[in-house]
Design a protein around this motif. Structure first.
Motif, PDB file in Angstrom:
ATOM      1  N   VAL A  29      11.744  52.496 -77.272  1.00  0.00           N
ATOM      2  CA  VAL A  29      12.977  51.695 -76.392  1.00  0.00           C
ATOM      3  C   VAL A  29      13.913  51.603 -77.317  1.00  0.00           C
ATOM      4  CG1 VAL A  29      13.042  49.782 -75.041  1.00  0.00           C
ATOM      5  CG2 VAL A  29      10.963  50.707 -75.159  1.00  0.00           C
ATOM      6  N   LEU A  30      15.217  51.957 -76.715  1.00  0.00           N
ATOM      7  CA  LEU A  30      16.366  51.607 -77.239  1.00  0.00           C
ATOM      8  C   LEU A  30      16.997  50.452 -76.831  1.00  0.00           C
ATOM      9  CD1 LEU A  30      18.564  52.646 -79.448  1.00  0.00           C
ATOM     10  CD2 LEU A  30      19.583  53.745 -77.422  1.00  0.00           C
ATOM     11  N   ARG A  31      17.409  49.526 -77.656  1.00  0.00           N
ATOM     12  CA  ARG A  31      18.047  48.232 -76.949  1.00  0.00           C
ATOM     13  C   ARG A  31      19.482  48.384 -77.431  1.00  0.00           C
ATOM     14  NH1 ARG A  31      14.161  44.777 -80.640  1.00  0.00           N
ATOM     15  NH2 ARG A  31      14.790  46.346 -82.057  1.00  0.00           N
ATOM     16  N   ARG A  32      20.232  48.204 -76.302  1.00  0.00           N
ATOM     17  CA  ARG A  32      21.601  48.300 -76.415  1.00  0.00           C
ATOM     18  C   ARG A  32      22.430  46.932 -76.106  1.00  0.00           C
ATOM     19  NH1 ARG A  32      23.823  54.573 -75.218  1.00  0.00           N
ATOM     20  NH2 ARG A  32      25.695  53.378 -75.603  1.00  0.00           N
ATOM     21  N   GLY A  33      23.095  46.398 -77.011  1.00  0.00           N
ATOM     22  CA  GLY A  33      24.200  45.288 -76.454  1.00  0.00           C
ATOM     23  C   GLY A  33      25.404  46.010 -76.007  1.00  0.00           C
ATOM     24  N   ASN A 202      20.837  61.701 -61.531  1.00  0.00           N
ATOM     25  CA  ASN A 202      20.561  63.127 -61.728  1.00  0.00           C
ATOM     26  C   ASN A 202      20.590  63.298 -63.520  1.00  0.00           C
ATOM     27  OD1 ASN A 202      23.512  62.937 -62.005  1.00  0.00           O
ATOM     28  ND2 ASN A 202      23.451  65.162 -62.286  1.00  0.00           N
ATOM     29  N   GLY A 203      20.976  61.967 -64.058  1.00  0.00           N
ATOM     30  CA  GLY A 203      21.194  62.026 -65.601  1.00  0.00           C
ATOM     31  C   GLY A 203      19.794  62.010 -66.230  1.00  0.00           C
ATOM     32  N   ALA A 204      19.696  61.760 -67.546  1.00  0.00           N
ATOM     33  CA  ALA A 204      18.597  61.767 -68.343  1.00  0.00           C
ATOM     34  C   ALA A 204      17.792  60.785 -67.982  1.00  0.00           C
ATOM     35  CB  ALA A 204      19.072  61.912 -69.828  1.00  0.00           C
ATOM     36  N   PHE A 205      18.384  59.868 -67.452  1.00  0.00           N
ATOM     37  CA  PHE A 205      17.465  58.255 -67.370  1.00  0.00           C
ATOM     38  C   PHE A 205      17.724  58.083 -65.747  1.00  0.00           C
ATOM     39  CE2 PHE A 205      18.513  58.621 -71.851  1.00  0.00           C
ATOM     40  CZ  PHE A 205      17.383  58.087 -72.280  1.00  0.00           C
ATOM     41  N   LYS A 206      16.907  57.289 -65.279  1.00  0.00           N
ATOM     42  CA  LYS A 206      16.862  56.653 -63.849  1.00  0.00           C
ATOM     43  C   LYS A 206      16.801  55.105 -63.945  1.00  0.00           C
ATOM     44  CE  LYS A 206      12.036  57.755 -63.284  1.00  0.00           C
ATOM     45  NZ  LYS A 206      11.141  58.486 -62.198  1.00  0.00           N
ATOM     46  N   LEU A 207      17.350  54.476 -62.933  1.00  0.00           N
ATOM     47  CA  LEU A 207      17.399  53.003 -62.880  1.00  0.00           C
ATOM     48  C   LEU A 207      15.840  52.432 -62.639  1.00  0.00           C
ATOM     49  CD1 LEU A 207      19.067  50.381 -63.079  1.00  0.00           C
ATOM     50  CD2 LEU A 207      19.525  50.697 -60.472  1.00  0.00           C
ATOM     51  N   PRO A 212      20.861  40.793 -63.143  1.00  0.00           N
ATOM     52  CA  PRO A 212      22.281  40.521 -63.332  1.00  0.00           C
ATOM     53  C   PRO A 212      22.396  39.336 -64.481  1.00  0.00           C
ATOM     54  CG  PRO A 212      21.853  40.665 -61.022  1.00  0.00           C
ATOM     55  CD  PRO A 212      20.755  40.879 -61.704  1.00  0.00           C
ATOM     56  N   ASN A 213      23.198  39.611 -65.375  1.00  0.00           N
ATOM     57  CA  ASN A 213      23.284  38.668 -66.542  1.00  0.00           C
ATOM     58  C   ASN A 213      22.186  38.861 -67.467  1.00  0.00           C
ATOM     59  OD1 ASN A 213      26.259  38.010 -65.603  1.00  0.00           O
ATOM     60  ND2 ASN A 213      25.292  36.893 -63.876  1.00  0.00           N
ATOM     61  N   ASP A 214      21.418  39.275 -67.393  1.00  0.00           N
ATOM     62  CA  ASP A 214      20.007  39.517 -68.335  1.00  0.00           C
ATOM     63  C   ASP A 214      19.963  40.650 -68.967  1.00  0.00           C
ATOM     64  OD1 ASP A 214      17.727  37.890 -69.208  1.00  0.00           O
ATOM     65  OD2 ASP A 214      17.022  39.672 -68.362  1.00  0.00           O
ATOM     66  N   SER A 215      19.656  41.799 -68.014  1.00  0.00           N
ATOM     67  CA  SER A 215      19.515  43.263 -68.429  1.00  0.00           C
ATOM     68  C   SER A 215      19.479  44.159 -67.509  1.00  0.00           C
ATOM     69  CB  SER A 215      18.173  43.159 -69.301  1.00  0.00           C
ATOM     70  OG  SER A 215      16.952  42.941 -68.255  1.00  0.00           O
ATOM     71  N   LEU A 216      19.698  45.411 -67.913  1.00  0.00           N
ATOM     72  CA  LEU A 216      19.659  46.517 -67.147  1.00  0.00           C
ATOM     73  C   LEU A 216      18.645  47.764 -67.671  1.00  0.00           C
ATOM     74  CD1 LEU A 216      22.390  48.012 -64.839  1.00  0.00           C
ATOM     75  CD2 LEU A 216      21.096  49.665 -66.219  1.00  0.00           C
ATOM     76  N   THR A 217      17.672  48.179 -67.271  1.00  0.00           N
ATOM     77  CA  THR A 217      16.776  48.876 -67.802  1.00  0.00           C
ATOM     78  C   THR A 217      16.720  50.198 -67.022  1.00  0.00           C
ATOM     79  OG1 THR A 217      15.439  47.184 -68.162  1.00  0.00           O
ATOM     80  CG2 THR A 217      14.203  49.208 -68.390  1.00  0.00           C
ATOM     81  N   VAL A 218      16.874  51.393 -67.847  1.00  0.00           N
ATOM     82  CA  VAL A 218      16.791  52.761 -67.297  1.00  0.00           C
ATOM     83  C   VAL A 218      15.721  53.385 -68.157  1.00  0.00           C
ATOM     84  CG1 VAL A 218      19.358  52.741 -66.814  1.00  0.00           C
ATOM     85  CG2 VAL A 218      18.542  53.666 -68.988  1.00  0.00           C
ATOM     86  N   VAL A 219      15.081  54.388 -67.428  1.00  0.00           N
ATOM     87  CA  VAL A 219      13.582  54.857 -68.066  1.00  0.00           C
ATOM     88  C   VAL A 219      14.043  56.608 -68.006  1.00  0.00           C
ATOM     89  CG1 VAL A 219      12.093  53.063 -67.697  1.00  0.00           C
ATOM     90  CG2 VAL A 219      12.381  55.039 -65.943  1.00  0.00           C
ATOM     91  N   LYS A 220      13.205  57.247 -68.706  1.00  0.00           N
ATOM     92  CA  LYS A 220      13.669  58.667 -68.711  1.00  0.00           C
ATOM     93  C   LYS A 220      13.228  59.427 -67.415  1.00  0.00           C
ATOM     94  CE  LYS A 220      11.860  62.470 -71.155  1.00  0.00           C
ATOM     95  NZ  LYS A 220      11.088  63.191 -72.425  1.00  0.00           N
ATOM     96  N   VAL A 235      15.857  52.634 -72.114  1.00  0.00           N
ATOM     97  CA  VAL A 235      17.017  52.095 -72.706  1.00  0.00           C
ATOM     98  C   VAL A 235      16.981  50.925 -71.949  1.00  0.00           C
ATOM     99  CG1 VAL A 235      19.295  52.327 -73.417  1.00  0.00           C
ATOM    100  CG2 VAL A 235      18.035  54.359 -73.320  1.00  0.00           C
ATOM    101  N   ILE A 236      17.443  49.612 -72.645  1.00  0.00           N
ATOM    102  CA  ILE A 236      17.718  48.515 -72.196  1.00  0.00           C
ATOM    103  C   ILE A 236      19.175  48.048 -72.458  1.00  0.00           C
ATOM    104  CG2 ILE A 236      17.054  45.894 -71.906  1.00  0.00           C
ATOM    105  CD1 ILE A 236      13.995  46.872 -72.712  1.00  0.00           C
ATOM    106  N   PHE A 237      20.038  47.781 -71.512  1.00  0.00           N
ATOM    107  CA  PHE A 237      21.198  47.368 -71.722  1.00  0.00           C
ATOM    108  C   PHE A 237      21.425  46.019 -71.526  1.00  0.00           C
ATOM    109  CE2 PHE A 237      21.707  51.711 -70.397  1.00  0.00           C
ATOM    110  CZ  PHE A 237      22.623  52.265 -71.174  1.00  0.00           C
ATOM    111  N   TYR A 238      21.784  45.281 -72.463  1.00  0.00           N
ATOM    112  CA  TYR A 238      21.922  43.663 -72.334  1.00  0.00           C
ATOM    113  C   TYR A 238      23.567  43.426 -72.558  1.00  0.00           C
ATOM    114  CZ  TYR A 238      17.219  43.518 -74.094  1.00  0.00           C
ATOM    115  OH  TYR A 238      16.001  43.730 -74.172  1.00  0.00           O
ATOM    116  N   PRO A 239      23.909  42.760 -71.218  1.00  0.00           N
ATOM    117  CA  PRO A 239      25.316  42.539 -71.049  1.00  0.00           C
ATOM    118  C   PRO A 239      25.891  41.077 -71.490  1.00  0.00           C
ATOM    119  CG  PRO A 239      24.040  41.749 -69.058  1.00  0.00           C
ATOM    120  CD  PRO A 239      22.841  42.367 -70.148  1.00  0.00           C
ATOM    121  N   ILE A 240      25.762  41.320 -72.779  1.00  0.00           N
ATOM    122  CA  ILE A 240      26.184  40.066 -73.792  1.00  0.00           C
ATOM    123  C   ILE A 240      27.958  40.012 -74.011  1.00  0.00           C
ATOM    124  CG2 ILE A 240      25.689  38.682 -75.881  1.00  0.00           C
ATOM    125  CD1 ILE A 240      23.020  40.659 -75.982  1.00  0.00           C
TER     126      ILE A 240
END
Length: 532
Positions: A29-33, A202-207, A212-220, A235-240
């Motif tokens: 799991v990659l955690r991205r701010g 159609n990308g490398a990941f899917k939702l 909202p305002n907490d996290s957005l997670t995509v998986v392979k 990959v978890i995107f954190y909207p900080i």
């Protein structure tokens, strides 16, 4: 072997097997701010980089930028260009699929591009595709969408016809507006296709999830054509949007990658984290826009005076800790064939002389000390660094002109929505990062009929005519000279006040492998992996 020894050996073996199974099943799991909450996940309705970082993982266009900033095949395996440079024929991968397993076809691209230019869609960025034949007329409702210059020759062959040769067209095909969406899925869910559970990508990941305002997670995405080479499971995107908070989370080991950093902490971070701090020159400009629709900002003298009074060296070195370069023109350096943009006359003067000249101009316009009161509101998107900048500029204008300056801020999505929807303002903070490495991408923002990104609502017939001429010029050197003439008009008229050329700023853990710094600031998660 005794019964006791056998039981002990069996227990050890079972434990080893369980441990091995646990390790094998552990997710990578990659955690991205990611800076802030995205306004949308619809390719037709996004416009800023924090949305782009997510979209680049979820969707793939005909071509992509790799982590070195080089164009690579995406859905299009190969392509050819006609001898006159106006027809591009893309051969799509036969194994390209949507995340639900259905085939991705040239018809999906036709549908998506037509939807982008359909005036009913009201795509904020529709003008970026105007090089496509009839795109502008379709977008303005003057022609039916079927006359857009895109055609599915067959399921795996897409033909795009342009108005005229466009040197940056392949770069344009990396842009959000060129991303495909599934026609069948859109017809099923309509505008709700962007929601978790509905979205097909159609990308490398899917939702997987979006809080909202907490996290957005995509998986392979197991149906991605190159899934075997994607090393991350999630990959978890954190909207900080609070950079100080993001930095604390990075330092605590809660983030593997963090977008941006408090610039007043840059020196400390470099000393503490060394190569984990990535600060590289960007094709990006920070600027303030003046609302030219109303006085006093409709007066070029007022705009010039306000711009002259800003000490860009102080801003770059003290407010931005030396991480940026002072800017007096809009197009950043690094555009092939363009060189340095035109400079305003005041750029040659010392800061003291600029301020003296600024006072004269402001007095001539009838404002400032001894004239009409100068009341200014600076709008910016919520961010500690933007607040520091606005405070510093407010102080410069108070000191030089006796102005009364008020600061107003909104979250990033609301701030840009306000500007793009035509809200009135005095002075507003904005920034532009290159969608493609060509000066046109910057200068086109201030073309008179650009309703979305011409924040100052500036109209100059000579500027517009030169930009129109640049689109027809096929000689690369002459084309660049025409755009330089156009920028010289912009620089003189100051509808926007360029402040500095930005740097791409990231914190990247030593565990992250495959990261590459590049001018277009693309960092696809498909190229990344995590070391143990």
């Amino acid at each position: 072997m005794t019964q006791k020894t056998i039981r002990l050996a069996t227990a050890i073996l079972a434990g080893s097997l369980l441990l091995g199974a646990s390790s094998a099943l552990a997710e990578t799991v990659l955690r991205r701010g990611n800076g802030a909450e995205p306004k949308s996940l619809d390719p037709a309705h996004i416009s800023i980089d924090i949305e782009g970082h997510i979209m680049q993982d979820l969707f793939e266009g005909l071509v992509v930028f790799d982590n070195a900033g080089k164009i690579q095949p995406g859905v299009a395996e190969t392509w050819k260009i006609s001898t006159d440079g106006t027809v591009y024929t893309f051969n799509l991968r036969k194994d390209a699929k949507w995340s639900d397993g259905s085939p991705l076809t040239a018809g999906d691209f036709v549908f998506s591009l037509q939807r982008e230019e359909n005036p009913k869609t009201a795509g904020e960025y529709a003008n970026i595709l105007y090089p496509i034949k009839n795109a502008q007329k379709v977008n303005k409702g003057e022609l039916p969408i079927e006359q857009l210059g895109v055609k599915a020759v067959d399921d795996h062959t897409l033909e795009i016809t342009l108005e005229q040769p466009t040197p940056f067209f392949l770069q344009l095909m990396t842009h959000y507006t060129s991303l495909p969406i599934s026609k069948a899925n859109y017809e099923k869910f309509g505008e709700q296709f962007v929601k978790p559970g509905n979205m097909v990508s159609n990308g490398a990941f899917k939702l997987q999830a979006h809080v909202p305002n907490d996290s957005l997670t995509v998986v392979k995405n197991e149906n991605y054509w190159d899934a075997k080479n994607v090393k991350l499971d999630k990959v978890i995107f954190y909207p900080i949007d609070d950079q100080a908070a993001a930095q604390r989370r990075y330092e605590a080991g809660e983030l593997d990658v963090s977008y941006g950093m408090p610039l007043d902490q840059l020196k400390r971070l470099k000393a503490s984290f060394g190569a984990q701090v990535h600060a590289t020159p960007a094709l990006s400009t920070e600027y303030y826009a003046f609302d030219t629709r109303e006085a006093p900002y409709s007066d070029v003298r007022v705009r010039q005076a306000l711009s002259m009074a800003v000490d860009r060296d102080f801003v770059a070195n003290d407010i931005r800790s030396g991480a940026v370069t002072p800017a007096y023109s809009f197009v950043p350096p690094g555009m092939e064939g363009y060189g340095t943009g035109p400079q305003p006359e005041f750029a040659k003067l010392s800061q003291i002389d600029r301020e003296d000249k600024a006072v004269e101009l402001m007095k001539e316009a009838g404002y400032g000390k001894g004239g009409k009161p100068l009341n200014i509101e600076i709008r910016y998107n919520t961010n500690t660094d933007h607040e520091r900048l606005a405070t510093a500029i407010a102080d410069m204008w108070k000191t030089t002109f006796g102005a009364t300056v008020k600061l107003t801020n909104l979250d990033v999505a609301s701030h840009y929505s306000y500007l793009q929807e035509g809200g009135k303002f005095n002075v507003a903070r904005a920034a532009w990062a290159a969608d493609y490495a060509d000066p046109e991408n910057f200068l086109a923002l201030q073309i008179g009929d650009n309703k979305t990104f011409n924040y100052p609502h500036w109209k100059n017939a000579e500027f517009d005519a030169l930009m129109a001429e640049s689109y027809k010029e096929t000689d690369p050197a002459k084309r660049m000279e025409i755009m330089k003439k156009a920028e010289a008009i912009q620089v003189k008229d100051q509808p926007i006040m360029p402040l500095y050329f930005r740097s791409n700023l990231w914190m990247v853990s030593t565990k992250v492998q495959g990261w590459g710094d590049n001018g277009v600031d693309w960092h696809l998660s498909k190229y990344l992996s995590l070391s143990k």
